[in-house]
Design a protein around this motif. Structure first.
Motif, PDB file in Angstrom:
ATOM      1  N   THR A  74       0.870  -1.169   0.000  1.00  0.00           N
ATOM      2  CA  THR A  74       0.000   0.000   0.000  1.00  0.00           C
ATOM      3  C   THR A  74       0.908   1.220   0.000  1.00  0.00           C
ATOM      4  N   ILE A  75       0.766   2.053  -1.036  1.00  0.00           N
ATOM      5  CA  ILE A  75       1.736   3.111  -1.297  1.00  0.00           C
ATOM      6  C   ILE A  75       1.082   4.474  -1.175  1.00  0.00           C
ATOM      7  N   GLU A  76       1.803   5.376  -0.528  1.00  0.00           N
ATOM      8  CA  GLU A  76       1.333   6.752  -0.352  1.00  0.00           C
ATOM      9  C   GLU A  76       2.401   7.710  -0.866  1.00  0.00           C
ATOM     10  N   PRO A  77       2.052   8.976  -1.092  1.00  0.00           N
ATOM     11  CA  PRO A  77       3.042   9.951  -1.575  1.00  0.00           C
ATOM     12  C   PRO A  77       4.124  10.203  -0.507  1.00  0.00           C
ATOM     13  N   SER A  78       5.277  10.638  -0.881  1.00  0.00           N
ATOM     14  CA  SER A  78       5.821  10.599  -2.235  1.00  0.00           C
ATOM     15  C   SER A  78       6.718   9.369  -2.309  1.00  0.00           C
ATOM     16  N   LYS A 130      10.830  15.143   1.253  1.00  0.00           N
ATOM     17  CA  LYS A 130      10.106  16.192   0.527  1.00  0.00           C
ATOM     18  C   LYS A 130      10.978  16.878  -0.524  1.00  0.00           C
ATOM     19  N   GLU A 131      12.215  17.191  -0.163  1.00  0.00           N
ATOM     20  CA  GLU A 131      13.093  17.918  -1.079  1.00  0.00           C
ATOM     21  C   GLU A 131      13.422  17.096  -2.315  1.00  0.00           C
ATOM     22  N   ILE A 132      13.780  15.815  -2.141  1.00  0.00           N
ATOM     23  CA  ILE A 132      14.128  14.986  -3.284  1.00  0.00           C
ATOM     24  C   ILE A 132      12.897  14.653  -4.114  1.00  0.00           C
ATOM     25  N   ALA A 133      11.721  14.538  -3.469  1.00  0.00           N
ATOM     26  CA  ALA A 133      10.478  14.307  -4.213  1.00  0.00           C
ATOM     27  C   ALA A 133      10.195  15.473  -5.153  1.00  0.00           C
TER      28      ALA A 133
END
Length: 293
Positions: A74-78, A130-133
């Protein structure tokens, strides 16, 4: 049992840009909406499948349930998801999704990146900071702009280099998450080489001695290296790779157990059946019957 293809379906990831490279960003509310669309990347098919190339997905919004080789995520952002061409997978559920996907075949993939991907496989979905996403998202946007410039003199080179840049970003993130080490041991180097040769020969070659010969090593030393690096001897890895492929074919194709045994290099069908039962804990037919509707 639900109707299956004779062999595991292989979906070609093609689009209007390039026959060897694909890129897209899609927005889908739910599974039903996706069924009505003709998409190259993030499918929601009733039948599990492979891709014809290395596939990468960046989940930017929403939730996804994905099954890869009998494991459900089950996958969520990011989150970044890498799927090797060998891996059988299926999207089983998702909602309010924004996902970017790109794919590239072996011929257009940087050879060093291909070697690294083979060494990483299989991998878990990887949650990004967050930054790399944001860097991934911006790079995909730039790649998509390049893909529309089909009158450029070096158009296909631009696509290749852009896709390889994204692949390098993915690999770097997986390597970042790997066990930190200042120096790779000789055991790990030999094991990596063994895995590479195993992937190319598991259906035809079953003897540890044969793999040792291919690597110009003694059988005892190869076993020592692999066991030190993984905790298991060479024979274990050979058997596990064969059994994984057998499971894929049993579950996702309509080939008979005898046909599967022959495809995986076992002319002695009863021996293959006994080996499967010993390693899996159930007969091949019982394993297949788990796929009954």
């Amino acid at each position: 049992m639900s109707k299956k293809a004779k062999s595991i379906p292989v979906n070609p990831m093609v689009n209007d840009f390039d026959t060897d490279i694909s890129i897209e960003r899609i927005v889908i509310e739910d599974l039903l909406a996706l069924d009505k669309k003709n998409l190259t990347g993030f499918e929601a098919e009733n039948q599990s499948h492979r891709h014809d190339r290395h596939s990468f997905f960046l989940l930017e919004s929403g939730t996804v349930q994905l099954e890869i080789d009998f494991k459900t995520y089950t996958i969520e952002p990011s989150t970044i998801i890498y799927i090797h061409p060998d891996q059988v997978h299926q999207t089983t559920a998702f909602k309010n999704v924004i996902v970017s996907s790109w794919a590239i075949n072996n011929e257009r993939l940087n050879p060093e990146y291909l070697k690294l991907l083979e060494g990483l496989k299989p991998v878990m979905p990887l949650v990004l900071e967050k930054e790399i996403a944001l860097i991934f998202s911006e790079t995909v946007s730039l790649f998509l702009k390049f893909a529309k410039r089909n009158t450029d003199k070096l158009y296909h080179d631009l696509l290749r280099d852009s896709c390889n840049a994204l692949v390098a970003l993915v690999i770097s993130q997986y390597l970042e998450q790997a066990k930190p080490t200042d120096k790779v041991s000789r055991f790990e180097l030999v094991t990596s080489a063994f895995r590479e040769v195993l992937e190319q020969n598991y259906a035809a070659v079953k003897s540890p001695a044969a793999y040792a010969e291919k690597l110009n090593l003694s059988t005892a030393y190869l076993n020592e290296c692999v066991k030190n690096a993984t905790g298991y001897p060479v024979s274990y890895h050979i058997q596990q790779r064969v059994i994984l492929e057998a499971k894929r074919l049993l579950y996702h194709s309509s080939k008979s157990v005898k046909e599967i045994a022959f495809e995986l290099g076992y002319n002695d069908y009863p021996y293959f059946s006994r080996l499967f039962a010993k390693l899996v804990g159930t007969t091949a037919l019982a394993f297949r019957n788990k796929n009954l509707d």
